[in-house]
Design a protein around this motif. Structure first.
Motif, PDB file in Angstrom:
ATOM      1  N   SER A 224       3.707   9.109  -3.172  1.00 38.44           N
ATOM      2  CA  SER A 224       4.168   8.313  -2.097  1.00 38.44           C
ATOM      3  C   SER A 224       3.237   7.383  -1.511  1.00 38.44           C
ATOM      4  CB  SER A 224       4.734   9.159  -1.087  1.00 38.44           C
ATOM      5  OG  SER A 224       5.901   9.897  -1.653  1.00 38.44           O
ATOM      6  N   GLU A 227       2.616   4.372  -3.848  1.00 40.67           N
ATOM      7  CA  GLU A 227       3.894   3.620  -3.825  1.00 40.67           C
ATOM      8  C   GLU A 227       4.067   2.776  -2.743  1.00 40.67           C
ATOM      9  OE1 GLU A 227       6.644   6.186  -6.857  1.00 40.67           O
ATOM     10  OE2 GLU A 227       6.873   6.494  -4.482  1.00 40.67           O
ATOM     11  N   GLY A 228       3.372   3.028  -1.565  1.00 40.09           N
ATOM     12  CA  GLY A 228       3.333   2.483  -0.319  1.00 40.09           C
ATOM     13  C   GLY A 228       2.202   1.263  -0.297  1.00 40.09           C
ATOM     14  N   CYS A 229       1.733   1.111  -1.483  1.00 39.96           N
ATOM     15  CA  CYS A 229       0.551  -0.029  -1.410  1.00 39.96           C
ATOM     16  C   CYS A 229       0.792  -1.037  -2.717  1.00 39.96           C
ATOM     17  CB  CYS A 229      -0.880   0.612  -1.626  1.00 39.96           C
ATOM     18  SG  CYS A 229      -1.451   1.845  -0.426  1.00 39.96           S
TER      19      CYS A 229
END
Length: 244
Positions: A224, A227-229
Motif C-alpha cells: 500500500s 501504491e501511494g507513491c
C-alpha cells in the motif's frame, strides 16, 4: 572496447541459480530479480536454474552464479561487479563521486533496511504466511511442504531476531519500511532513474525490491505504501517496459 580474446567469453551465457517464478514475478527474491534486471540492462545473455535443493553457495543464499570450474559465485553485488569487469559493461562507470555515494546509500537502505521489513511482513505475519508458503513451496507434496516450509520459517525467524527487526513491535516495524519507501519516492523525485537519465545497479536494486512488494498477492502495508507513491509506480513500469 573488449579485447578480441575475450569476445568468445563475452558472448557466453551466464548461469544463475535462483528462485522459480511465482505470483507473476520472474523471482520472488528481490536479489534474484535485481540480478536478472541488471543482466538485461547490460545485455548479457543468461539462463536461470530454479533452486530445487539447499543453495550450494558459501553464503547459503541465492542468487549465485555457476562458474566453469564448478564453483559458485554468490551475492548479487559481487556477481554484478565481477561481470561488469569481465564483460566490460559497467553501467555505472561514468558516475560522479556524488552519484556513486547516493547510489551506495540507496542500495544500503533497500538491502539492509527495507528488505528485512519485507521479509518480516511476508514470512512472519500470520495473514500473509499462507500465501508465502504456497508460493515458495507449492510444488512440493503436502507433508513435505509443511515440514520444509516450517523449517525455513523458523530459521528466518531466528535470523530476523538476530538482525534486530523482531525486537520491535509490529507497528514500529511497518513504520520503518514505510519510511524507507517514502524516502525512495523523495529521492527519485521526477527523475526517470535514481541517478538521473541512465539506469544502473541502484535502479535494478530498487526495482527488485518494489516489484516484489507490488507483486505479492493481497494488501500488505508495504504494498500500500508503494501504491501511494505514483513516481515509484511509474519507475517500475519504466523498468519493465525497457528490460522485462
Amino acid at each position: 572496447m573488449v579485447p578480441q580474446f575475450q569476445l568468445e567469453k563475452v558472448m557466453q551465457s551466464v548461469r544463475i541459480v535462483g528462485m522459480r517464478p511465482v505470483w507473476g514475478l520472474r523471482s520472488p527474491s528481490p536479489f534474484c530479480l535485481k540480478l536478472e534486471t541488471w543482466l538485461r540492462m547490460a545485455e548479457i545473455p543468461y539462463e536461470t536454474i530454479a533452486l530445487n535443493k539447499p543453495p550450494q553457495s558459501k553464503t547459503g543464499k541465492v542468487p549465485y552464479m555457476l562458474l566453469e570450474n564448478g564453483a559458485a559465485l554468490a551475492d548479487s553485488n559481487i556477481i554484478i561487479r565481477t561481470l561488469a569487469r569481465e564483460r566490460g559493461v559497467d553501467l555505472d562507470l561514468e558516475r560522479t563521486p556524488e552519484e556513486q555515494a547516493r547510489g551506495h546509500a540507496i542500495l544500503r537502505m533497500v538491502e539492509e533496511s527495507l528488505y528485512f521489513v519485507a521479509v518480516w511482513e511476508r514470512w512472519m505475519l500470520p495473514e500473509f504466511w499462507p500465501v508465502t508458503r504456497d508460493g515458495y513451496f507449492g510444488t512440493m507434496p503436502g507433508p513435505l511442504r509443511t515440514l520444509f516450509a516450517g523449517l525455513v520459517r523458523r530459521k528466518l525467524k531466528a535470523a530476523l531476531h538476530g538482525q534486530g527487526i523482531l525486537r520491535y513491535e509490529p507497528d514500529e516495524i511497518v513504520a520503518r519500511g514505510v519510511d524507507d519507501i517514502r524516502s525512495l519516492s523523495a529521492l527519485l523525485g521526477q527523475q526517470p532513474f535514481f541517478l538521473g537519465e541512465r539506469a544502473g545497479v541502484v535502479d535494478a536494486t530498487v526495482y527488485g525490491a518494489l516489484a516484489n512488494l507490488l507483486g505479492f498477492p493481497g494488501h500488505t502495508p508495504l504494498k500500500s505504501a508503494v501504491e501511494g507513491c505514483p513516481n515509484l509506480i511509474a519507475f517500475c513500469r519504466r523498468i519493465e517496459d525497457a528490460w522485462c
